[in-house]
Scaffold this active site. Structure first.
Site, PDB file in Angstrom:
ATOM      1  N   CYS A  99       0.854  -1.188   0.000  1.00  0.00           N
ATOM      2  CA  CYS A  99       0.000   0.000   0.000  1.00  0.00           C
ATOM      3  C   CYS A  99       0.886   1.233   0.000  1.00  0.00           C
ATOM      4  O   CYS A  99       1.899   1.270   0.710  1.00  0.00           O
ATOM      5  CB  CYS A  99      -0.896  -0.015   1.242  1.00  0.00           C
ATOM      6  N   HIS A 141      -9.200  -3.577  -1.796  1.00  0.00           N
ATOM      7  CA  HIS A 141      -8.165  -2.848  -1.058  1.00  0.00           C
ATOM      8  C   HIS A 141      -8.456  -1.344  -1.073  1.00  0.00           C
ATOM      9  O   HIS A 141      -8.435  -0.690  -0.020  1.00  0.00           O
ATOM     10  CB  HIS A 141      -6.795  -3.135  -1.688  1.00  0.00           C
ATOM     11  N   GLU A 142      -8.725  -0.801  -2.255  1.00  0.00           N
ATOM     12  CA  GLU A 142      -8.972   0.642  -2.348  1.00  0.00           C
ATOM     13  C   GLU A 142     -10.238   1.041  -1.596  1.00  0.00           C
ATOM     14  O   GLU A 142     -10.269   2.075  -0.927  1.00  0.00           O
ATOM     15  CB  GLU A 142      -9.028   1.099  -3.805  1.00  0.00           C
ATOM     16  N   HIS A 145     -10.043   1.739   2.137  1.00  0.00           N
ATOM     17  CA  HIS A 145      -9.615   3.080   2.556  1.00  0.00           C
ATOM     18  C   HIS A 145     -10.813   3.991   2.831  1.00  0.00           C
ATOM     19  O   HIS A 145     -10.710   4.925   3.627  1.00  0.00           O
ATOM     20  CB  HIS A 145      -8.728   3.728   1.487  1.00  0.00           C
TER      21      HIS A 145
END
Length: 176
Positions: A99, A141-142, A145
């Site tokens: 990341c 994953h994004e 956030h």
């Protein structure tokens, strides 16, 4: 404009992002342009607005080839506002992740192998796609956030978390 990427430990990365409410504005377009420029400069495969200190549900991702993930297949360039992820099966798959907000480290992270994701493009047009494998991993994953979550919190076995140069000595040390 290239923005500084917030690093793990910065409390702004732990916030839940607000929905994008206004589409097709000069401000949104400028933010997206800045995000792509920042992602390219950092050699990333994706970037979420909170990583540059903007509390909006906005992610970008996509690449043809990436030195940080040399074996990964291409992922289509995508701009996604207000994303929603739906697992299409319960099958989970472990994969190595890094990341831009956790530089120099990698971890083995379980993710859904097959998902449907939806949201809106910058003009407010609905997007709906299915993704598998690395593409699905990048989207998940994004989107983490946007809910204030970083990948190390998903790692099940901390013996599979460490410095990229130690775990993968064959990789270019400047790639992560």
């Amino acid at each position: 404009m290239i923005h500084a990427i917030l690093k793990m430990g910065d409390p702004r990365l732990l916030r839940v992002a607000a929905p994008v409410e206004r589409y097709d504005t000069p401000e949104l377009r400028a933010l997206i342009d800045d995000m792509f420029e920042t992602m390219a400069h950092a050699q990333g495969v994706g970037l979420a607005a909170p990583q540059i200190g903007v509390d909006l549900q906005l992610v970008i991702f996509g690449f043809e080839r990436n030195d940080r993930y040399p074996d990964a297949p291409a992922v289509p360039r995508t701009i996604l506002c207000n994303p929603v992820i739906e697992p299409l099966s319960g099958e989970m798959e472990d994969g190595w992740e890094g990341c831009l907000s956790v530089p120099g480290l990698r971890g083995l992270v379980p993710r859904y192998r097959h998902i449907r994701y939806s949201g809106y493009d910058p003009a407010g047009q609905r997007i709906e796609r299915e993704a598998e494998g690395f593409h699905a991993r990048v989207v998940q994953h994004e989107c983490d956030h946007l809910i204030g979550r970083l990948y190390p919190t998903r790692i099940r076995d901390l013996t599979k978390f460490g410095y990229t140069e130690v775990l993968f000595p064959e990789m270019d040390p400047n790639a992560d």
